[in-house]
Each structure stands twice: as C-alpha cells, then as structure tokens.
Design an enzyme around this catalytic site. Structure first.
Site, PDB file in Angstrom:
ATOM      1  N   ARG A   1       0.864  -1.196   0.000  1.00 35.69           N
ATOM      2  CA  ARG A   1       0.000   0.000   0.000  1.00 35.69           C
ATOM      3  C   ARG A   1       0.887   1.228   0.000  1.00 35.69           C
ATOM      4  NH1 ARG A   1      -4.844   0.307   4.137  1.00 35.69           N
ATOM      5  NH2 ARG A   1      -3.223   0.671   5.676  1.00 35.69           N
TER       6      ARG A   1
ATOM      7  N   THR B   1      -1.293   7.437  -0.517  1.00 37.96           N
ATOM      8  CA  THR B   1      -2.555   7.315  -1.267  1.00 37.96           C
ATOM      9  C   THR B   1      -3.336   6.056  -0.895  1.00 37.96           C
ATOM     10  OG1 THR B   1      -1.525   6.022  -3.018  1.00 37.96           O
ATOM     11  CG2 THR B   1      -1.460   8.425  -3.248  1.00 37.96           C
TER      12      THR B   1
ATOM     13  N   ASP C   1      -0.555  -3.658  12.108  1.00 38.26           N
ATOM     14  CA  ASP C   1      -0.035  -3.994  10.777  1.00 38.26           C
ATOM     15  C   ASP C   1       0.334  -5.479  10.758  1.00 38.26           C
ATOM     16  OD1 ASP C   1       1.659  -2.376   8.282  1.00 38.26           O
ATOM     17  OD2 ASP C   1       2.078  -4.475   8.723  1.00 38.26           O
TER      18      ASP C   1
ATOM     19  N   ASP D   1       3.994  -6.445   9.742  1.00 41.61           N
ATOM     20  CA  ASP D   1       4.961  -6.099  10.794  1.00 41.61           C
ATOM     21  C   ASP D   1       4.842  -7.045  11.985  1.00 41.61           C
ATOM     22  OD1 ASP D   1       6.148  -4.030   9.437  1.00 41.61           O
ATOM     23  OD2 ASP D   1       4.859  -2.491  10.298  1.00 41.61           O
TER      24      ASP D   1
END
Ligand code: PRP
Ligand code: URA
Length: 209
Positions: free
Chosen positions: A104, A108, A200, A203
């Site tokens: 990603r 944006t 995340d 992560d």
C-alpha cells in the site's frame, strides 16, 4: 452473488483475540495466524467437488470419496498473506501456490504491484486469494483483478479481519468472489487501518516494527 462468510467458530474467535492483543509477541502471532488459517481453510474448502474411486481397505474393496479435478491454488498477497498461506498448506499440502507482491502506498493507500507468479495451469484450478487484512480493499481488488486475467476456474478471498468499507468496495468490484473472514471490525481510521483491528499484520508476523 456477493457472499460473505464469517467463521465464528469459538477456536477462531479465541485465537483472534490473542492476536489482537498489543503485547502478543511476533512468535506467538505467527503461530496463531497459522492455526487460524488452518481453520479458515477447513471452511473455505467445504464445497470442493468429490469423486468416487474404488480402493481396498485391509478388509475389503469399497467405493470411497476423493477430491476431484486439479488441486486448488492458494494465491498469497505478499507479505502478510504468507502467514495465512503456511497454515492453509498444513491442511492442504498438495495445493499449488501463487504469489502477488503488492504494497500500500502509505500516502494514497493505492496498491502497487511488484511481483506476480502463479502456476501455468491456473486456468484449470480454483483459486483462493489469501491476505489477513481487508481494509480499503485496494490490495485485494487489484490482486483479484490481476488474477482474473489468467482465468482460474473460480476465486475466493480468505482474510482474518475485514472492515465494512473494504467489504463493500470489494463486492462492488468483484461481486462474483465470496469473502471468508474470521471477523468484521468496526471501521477504518484516517490512515486506512482497521479498528479495533490488530495493527499492521506484516509487521506483526515478521517483527519488522
Ligand atoms: C497490508 C495487508 C494487505 C493490505 C490491506 O499489506 O497485508 O495486503 O495492507 O490493506 P488495503 O485493504 O487497504 O489494501 P501492506 O501494504 O502493509 O504490505 P505488507 O503485507 O508487505 O506489510
Ligand atoms: N493493513 C494492515 O496490516 N492492517 C490494517 O489495519 C490495515 C491494512
């Protein structure tokens, strides 16, 4: 059309809660993703076609069921999809595997493709796209659009957590692709993270932050 299946099995919900916890270690998180993936794979393969073959047990011959046709292809969206992939392969070791590299863009939130590799005969196989998080759905929409160009027999999407916004957008883009998820959370925050979520996923699986 536009199917959504939430796997509300108590073991899935229990493990998901452990994964959501802020202080769960990467080692535990990785193990839990793998365990939940196996349970999701059980649900996602529920309607695989069977055929009957003649076998011999130690006692007598019998007609027995076996999976029909070419084996499923699991398509992992890198990186975090690989966490789910490992658990699904524990249950379906003969599945073929494809990879779609997407990240990603942090500003944006658009999905940027950097890798694509699927089995040559994907056109003769059903495919399951795997990614723990369906947030804005930009990644899943792009991954499925790319995969559709190679025309698998059918496509399903498996994830751990989905945001209502992502489900809506994904179903608008791909109404023919069912979603199987362990939970639907409340919403997205301003940075496109699922709330309350688990952070995340990449992560947390790989300990990169
Ligand atoms: C995460 C996740 C999904 C994507 C979901 O990947 O694994 O692929 O975000 O968000 P979306 O629905 O808004 O597209 P990320 O881009 O963080 O890459 P990574 O797996 O390499 O960490
Ligand atoms: N990707 C993640 O890993 N987590 C989110 O909450 C949203 C996108």
């Amino acid at each position: 059309m536009a199917e959504l299946k939430v796997v509300d099995h108590p073991l899935v919900q229990h493990k998901l809660t452990l994964m959501r916890r802020r202080h769960t270690s990467s080692a535990d998180f990785r193990r839990l993703v793998r365990e939940v993936a196996l349970l999701l794979a059980y649900e996602i393969t529920r309607d695989l076609p069977l055929e009957t073959i003649r076998i011999e047990t130690p006692l007598e011959p019998m007609d027995a069921s076996i999976l029909a046709g070419k084996k499923l292809c699991l398509v992992s969206i890198l990186r975090a999809g690989n966490g789910l992939l490992d658990g699904m392969l524990d249950l379906i070791p003969s599945a073929r595997v494809g990879h779609i590299g997407l990240y990603r863009d942090p500003k944006t939130l658009a999905a940027v493709e950097y890798f694509y590799k699927v089995p040559e005969d994907i056109g003769e196989r059903p495919a399951v796209v795997v990614d723990p998080m369906l947030a804005t759905a930009n990644s899943a929409i792009a991954a499925v659009a790319r995969l559709k160009r190679d025309r698998p027999l059918e496509i399903k999407l498996a994830c751990l957590l989905a945001a209502p916004e992502g489900i809506r957008r994904f179903h608008e883009a791909h109404p023919d692709v069912p979603i199987v998820t362990a939970a639907v959370d409340r919403c997205l925050n301003d940075h496109g993270y699922i709330m309350p979520g688990l952070g995340d996923a990449g992560d947390r699986i790989y300990g990169t932050r």
